[in-house]
Write a protein that holds these residues in place. Structure first.
Motif, mmCIF file in Angstrom:
data_model
loop_
_atom_site.group_PDB
_atom_site.id
_atom_site.type_symbol
_atom_site.label_atom_id
_atom_site.label_comp_id
_atom_site.label_asym_id
_atom_site.label_seq_id
_atom_site.Cartn_x
_atom_site.Cartn_y
_atom_site.Cartn_z
ATOM 1 N N VAL A 2 0.871 -1.179 0.000
ATOM 2 C CA VAL A 2 0.000 0.000 0.000
ATOM 3 C C VAL A 2 0.901 1.220 0.000
ATOM 4 N N THR A 3 0.842 2.028 -1.047
ATOM 5 C CA THR A 3 1.636 3.264 -1.033
ATOM 6 C C THR A 3 0.772 4.371 -0.428
ATOM 7 N N GLY A 4 1.412 5.252 0.345
ATOM 8 C CA GLY A 4 0.636 6.321 0.993
ATOM 9 C C GLY A 4 -0.229 5.798 2.119
ATOM 10 N N GLY A 5 0.190 4.681 2.711
ATOM 11 C CA GLY A 5 -0.611 4.050 3.759
ATOM 12 C C GLY A 5 -0.573 4.774 5.099
ATOM 13 N N ALA A 6 0.256 5.817 5.209
ATOM 14 C CA ALA A 6 0.259 6.585 6.464
ATOM 15 C C ALA A 6 -0.637 7.822 6.361
ATOM 16 N N GLY A 10 -5.363 5.807 3.095
ATOM 17 C CA GLY A 10 -4.489 4.631 3.119
ATOM 18 C C GLY A 10 -4.472 3.972 4.495
ATOM 19 N N SER A 11 -4.398 4.765 5.563
ATOM 20 C CA SER A 11 -4.340 4.161 6.908
ATOM 21 C C SER A 11 -5.691 3.526 7.261
ATOM 22 N N ASN A 12 -6.784 4.186 6.864
ATOM 23 C CA ASN A 12 -8.098 3.568 7.094
ATOM 24 C C ASN A 12 -8.225 2.264 6.312
ATOM 25 N N PHE A 13 -7.624 2.248 5.109
ATOM 26 C CA PHE A 13 -7.720 1.041 4.274
ATOM 27 C C PHE A 13 -6.965 -0.121 4.925
ATOM 28 N N ILE A 14 -5.747 0.146 5.400
ATOM 29 C CA ILE A 14 -4.956 -0.932 6.026
ATOM 30 C C ILE A 14 -5.712 -1.495 7.240
ATOM 31 N N ARG A 15 -6.253 -0.584 8.048
ATOM 32 C CA ARG A 15 -7.025 -1.053 9.223
ATOM 33 C C ARG A 15 -8.238 -1.861 8.763
ATOM 34 N N TYR A 16 -8.913 -1.366 7.741
ATOM 35 C CA TYR A 16 -10.106 -2.056 7.229
ATOM 36 C C TYR A 16 -9.753 -3.490 6.798
ATOM 37 N N ALA A 36 1.674 15.190 5.299
ATOM 38 C CA ALA A 36 0.337 14.574 5.424
ATOM 39 C C ALA A 36 0.393 13.129 5.910
ATOM 40 N N GLY A 37 1.589 12.550 5.965
ATOM 41 C CA GLY A 37 1.707 11.164 6.392
ATOM 42 C C GLY A 37 2.024 11.107 7.880
ATOM 43 N N ASN A 38 1.318 10.257 8.598
ATOM 44 C CA ASN A 38 1.506 10.184 10.047
ATOM 45 C C ASN A 38 1.492 8.712 10.462
ATOM 46 N N ILE A 39 2.655 8.243 10.851
ATOM 47 C CA ILE A 39 2.785 6.829 11.168
ATOM 48 C C ILE A 39 1.928 6.451 12.381
ATOM 49 N N LYS A 40 1.625 7.442 13.213
ATOM 50 C CA LYS A 40 0.787 7.189 14.391
ATOM 51 C C LYS A 40 -0.649 6.821 14.013
#
Ligand code: NAD
Ligand code: DAU
Length: 355
Positions: A2-6, A10-16, A36-40
């Motif tokens: 997943v690119t832009g997963g932070a 993208g982060s909602n998608f990974i969790r989903y 705009a990317g936040n690893i948290k």
């Protein structure tokens, strides 16, 4: 991968995918961590799966070598490309980054994808795009998958360009590629530069709420996890070369959105209890300000195709989606503070100083 997963979607998608599907494999989140990317955004997923089923690589999609070696090292079966500069106002101020990431970056990903796919039995490239590529509508009509492209901001032009490249790589090199064009998303973890999170946070802090122009521009709003479920269905079921529109079927004028947020806040955190509001109501903070240059008037998406062919449907309507969203920002003040105090400020200073 997943690119832009932070980022927000993208982060909602990974969790989903980890929480709502039967997926048993591994996800590599490849992200440059721009402002705009936040690893948290994925702390909960890291706690459960880091270095077993979830991996993070800090990298730029423009870095061909790193993209390719990641594809090979992790034996990747699919790229889902969320990585982009995503904010229209910034594209007006600083278009260069949009050209670099959205156009060149997609090109390097495609190149690496084609090379890597040669050693794979199945490989898919899913590209996340936007309804903004179709231009602007008058009072009536809808965007269909067949609507000619007519992008009108540096952001939408860069996204249109990347969509064309993805289609070209499918037709020319036989890459198994699919594209989704989605309307405006909202929900948890959205960076507070976009209308909904910015309005919520300004209102909570008793600051002005800016509405561009006459406030009557129309967008079609979709709760973010409904976008994620559509993408997941496409990855699993769409034919190679297909494009699907995804939307909320929820057209609203900006002023109505802002007023809906104020009213939600009045019920969840009444202005009389908010020390920043003194004797004002949330709605008293609304200010009409200078319009965005080239501001598209109306977007409205027809998403019948994905509903009929893949059986997708939205599970949130605007009233429950906005309630969830306002609650999330009220309950996650630490997240807001971490964004405000973080590298974001340094990034803005460095990039916007001379504009
Ligand atoms: P976002 O700005 O919240 O996140 C973008 C992510 O991409 C960030 O994590 C950032 O660090 C990363 N990134 C940026 N440049 C990169 C690069 N060169 N290499 C690697 N990573 C990089 O964006 P979002 O709102 O989550 O949007 C995600 C995608 O969905 C974008 O492609 C956008 O065009 C598309 N989209 C967004 C919406 C919306 O309403 N937000 C609607 C339709 C489509
Ligand atoms: O349509 C999909 C697109 O939606 C995505 O491709 C983009 O990545 C995403 O940023 C979004 O673009 P918009 O420009 O529509 O989103 P934004 O939240 O910036 O603005 C929504 C509307 O609200 C738009 O008409 C401009 C207006 N606006 C925005 C801001 C930030 C305001 O009136 N005041 C504001 O402060």
């Amino acid at each position: 991968m997943v690119t832009g997963g932070a980022g927000f979607i993208g982060s909602n998608f990974i969790r989903y995918v980890f929480e709502n599907t039967d997926f048993k494999g591994r996800i590599v989140n490849y992200d440059k961590l721009t402002y705009a990317g936040n690893i948290k955004n994925l702390d909960d997923i890291s706690d459960r799966y880091l270095n077993s089923r979830y991996f993070f690589i800090k990298g730029d999609i423009c870095d061909y070598k790193k993209v390719f070696s990641t594809l090979e090292e992790y034996d990747i079966d699919a790229i889902i490309n969320f990585a982009a500069e995503s904010h229209v106002d910034r594209s007006i101020l600083l278009p260069e980054d949009f050209i670099k990431t959205n156009i060149n970056g997609t090109f390097f990903l495609l190149e690496a994808g084609v090379k890597h796919s040669k050693s794979k039995k199945h490989f898919r490239f899913h590209h996340i795009s936007t309804d903004e590529v179709y231009g602007s509508l008058g009072k009536t009509g809808y965007f269909y998958e067949t609507t000619p492209y007519s992008p009108r901001s540096p952001y939408s032009a860069s996204k249109a360009s990347s969509d064309h490249l993805v289609r070209a790589y499918h037709h020319t090199y036989g890459l198994d590629a699919t594209i989704s064009n989605c309307s405006n998303n909202y929900g948890p973890y959205q960076f507070p530069e976009k209308l909904i999170p910015l309005t919520i946070i300004n209102a909570i802090e008793g600051k002005d709420i800016s509405v561009y122009g006459d406030g009557k521009n129309v967008r079609d709003w979709l709760y973010v996890t409904d976008h994620c479920s559509a993408i997941w269905l496409m990855i699993k079921k769409a034919r190679a070369g297909e494009t699907y529109n995804i939307g909320g079927e929820c057209e609203m004028e900006n002023i109505k959105i802002v007023k809906a947020i104020c009213s939600e806040l009045e019920s969840l955190y009444p202005s009389k209890n908010n020390p920043f509001l003194k004797d004002k109501k949330y709605e008293d903070l609304i200010r009409f300000v200078k319009d965005r240059p080239g501001h598209d008037r109306r977007y409205a998406i027809n998403c019948d195709k994905i509903k009929k062919e893949l059986g997708w449907k939205q599970s949130y309507d605007f009233s429950n989606g906005i309630k969830e969203t306002v609650k999330w920002y009220l309950n996650n003040k630490d997240w807001i503070e971490s964004i405000k105090s973080g590298d974001y400020k340094k990034w803005i200073k460095k990039n916007y100083n001379n504009r």
